[in-house]
Design a protein around this motif. Sequence first.
Motif, PDB file in Angstrom:
ATOM      1  N   PHE A  54       0.999  -1.130  -0.039  1.00  0.00           N
ATOM      2  CA  PHE A  54       0.055  -0.293  -0.190  1.00  0.00           C
ATOM      3  C   PHE A  54       0.939   1.231   0.020  1.00  0.00           C
ATOM      4  N   VAL A  55       0.273   2.362  -0.745  1.00  0.00           N
ATOM      5  CA  VAL A  55       1.101   3.682  -0.623  1.00  0.00           C
ATOM      6  C   VAL A  55      -0.010   4.544  -0.029  1.00  0.00           C
ATOM      7  N   LEU A  56       0.397   5.193   1.081  1.00  0.00           N
ATOM      8  CA  LEU A  56      -0.383   6.072   1.757  1.00  0.00           C
ATOM      9  C   LEU A  56       0.100   7.769   1.204  1.00  0.00           C
ATOM     10  N   PHE A  57      -0.889   8.421   0.891  1.00  0.00           N
ATOM     11  CA  PHE A  57      -0.712   9.667   0.480  1.00  0.00           C
ATOM     12  C   PHE A  57      -1.542  10.705   1.298  1.00  0.00           C
ATOM     13  N   SER A  58      -0.661  11.821   1.594  1.00  0.00           N
ATOM     14  CA  SER A  58      -1.123  12.891   2.383  1.00  0.00           C
ATOM     15  C   SER A  58      -2.177  13.631   1.574  1.00  0.00           C
ATOM     16  N   LYS A  59      -2.921  14.492   2.200  1.00  0.00           N
ATOM     17  CA  LYS A  59      -4.306  15.123   1.623  1.00  0.00           C
ATOM     18  C   LYS A  59      -3.699  16.004   0.229  1.00  0.00           C
ATOM     19  N   VAL A 100       3.357  11.349  -1.318  1.00  0.00           N
ATOM     20  CA  VAL A 100       3.701  10.116  -0.628  1.00  0.00           C
ATOM     21  C   VAL A 100       4.214  10.233   0.709  1.00  0.00           C
ATOM     22  N   ASP A 101       3.390   9.730   1.451  1.00  0.00           N
ATOM     23  CA  ASP A 101       3.709   9.722   3.091  1.00  0.00           C
ATOM     24  C   ASP A 101       4.440   8.425   3.409  1.00  0.00           C
ATOM     25  N   ARG A 102       4.035   7.468   2.974  1.00  0.00           N
ATOM     26  CA  ARG A 102       4.749   6.209   3.286  1.00  0.00           C
ATOM     27  C   ARG A 102       4.224   5.113   2.473  1.00  0.00           C
ATOM     28  N   ILE A 124      -5.308   6.283  -0.354  1.00  0.00           N
ATOM     29  CA  ILE A 124      -4.543   5.065  -0.346  1.00  0.00           C
ATOM     30  C   ILE A 124      -4.462   4.328  -1.550  1.00  0.00           C
ATOM     31  N   LEU A 125      -3.473   3.844  -2.025  1.00  0.00           N
ATOM     32  CA  LEU A 125      -3.265   3.058  -3.231  1.00  0.00           C
ATOM     33  C   LEU A 125      -2.641   1.686  -3.002  1.00  0.00           C
ATOM     34  N   ARG A 164     -15.567   2.887   1.531  1.00  0.00           N
ATOM     35  CA  ARG A 164     -16.604   3.739   2.325  1.00  0.00           C
ATOM     36  C   ARG A 164     -16.313   4.756   3.181  1.00  0.00           C
ATOM     37  N   THR A 165     -15.146   5.251   3.006  1.00  0.00           N
ATOM     38  CA  THR A 165     -14.645   6.449   3.946  1.00  0.00           C
ATOM     39  C   THR A 165     -14.578   7.558   2.856  1.00  0.00           C
ATOM     40  N   ALA A 166     -14.109   8.578   3.714  1.00  0.00           N
ATOM     41  CA  ALA A 166     -13.578   9.749   2.897  1.00  0.00           C
ATOM     42  C   ALA A 166     -12.211   9.744   2.316  1.00  0.00           C
ATOM     43  N   VAL A 167     -11.601   8.763   2.972  1.00  0.00           N
ATOM     44  CA  VAL A 167     -10.142   8.595   2.188  1.00  0.00           C
ATOM     45  C   VAL A 167     -10.545   7.804   0.849  1.00  0.00           C
ATOM     46  N   SER A 168      -9.711   8.232  -0.055  1.00  0.00           N
ATOM     47  CA  SER A 168      -9.786   7.496  -1.535  1.00  0.00           C
ATOM     48  C   SER A 168      -9.041   6.444  -1.521  1.00  0.00           C
ATOM     49  N   PHE A 169      -9.557   5.283  -1.941  1.00  0.00           N
ATOM     50  CA  PHE A 169      -8.693   4.112  -1.996  1.00  0.00           C
ATOM     51  C   PHE A 169      -8.967   3.511  -3.405  1.00  0.00           C
TER      52      PHE A 169
END
Length: 144
Positions: free
Chosen positions: A68-73, A77-79, A111-112, A137-142
Amino acid sequence: MRFARHLGVASAAALTLTALLATPVKAAEPKGIGLELNKVATVNGGCLLTFVASNATGAALAAAGFEFVLFSKDGVVDRMTVFDFGALPEGKTVVRQFQIAGAPCEGFGSILVNGPSGCGAAAAAPLCSAPLTASSRTAVSFGR
């Protein structure tokens, strides 16, 4: 009389054809692995991610890990990390949770899923070759 008989046969054929065309076609069940980001919650200063995973590959998976790649708003890329979903039985839905320490959920914009992890020569073929769908189902795009 002969005309009436042919008309009756034609009417019956038309009704049969109409019934066949009106019969709903059952959509094929999606094949592959489905990952849904179901919930995000800031817990103890970190982000707790809850996923719902389903396996429709046709085979039980003894182990399933995804990068997984977690992106900031702001899209940076955060991590990058690997989440080990463990065993995914065929035809079963499971829920898995992962804690991202020291990173409140509010900081993540998306999140990718880069894809399955460990898909080298000895990797489980169903995991590495299965189509993957991602939803949130969240505000975070996946997505993938």
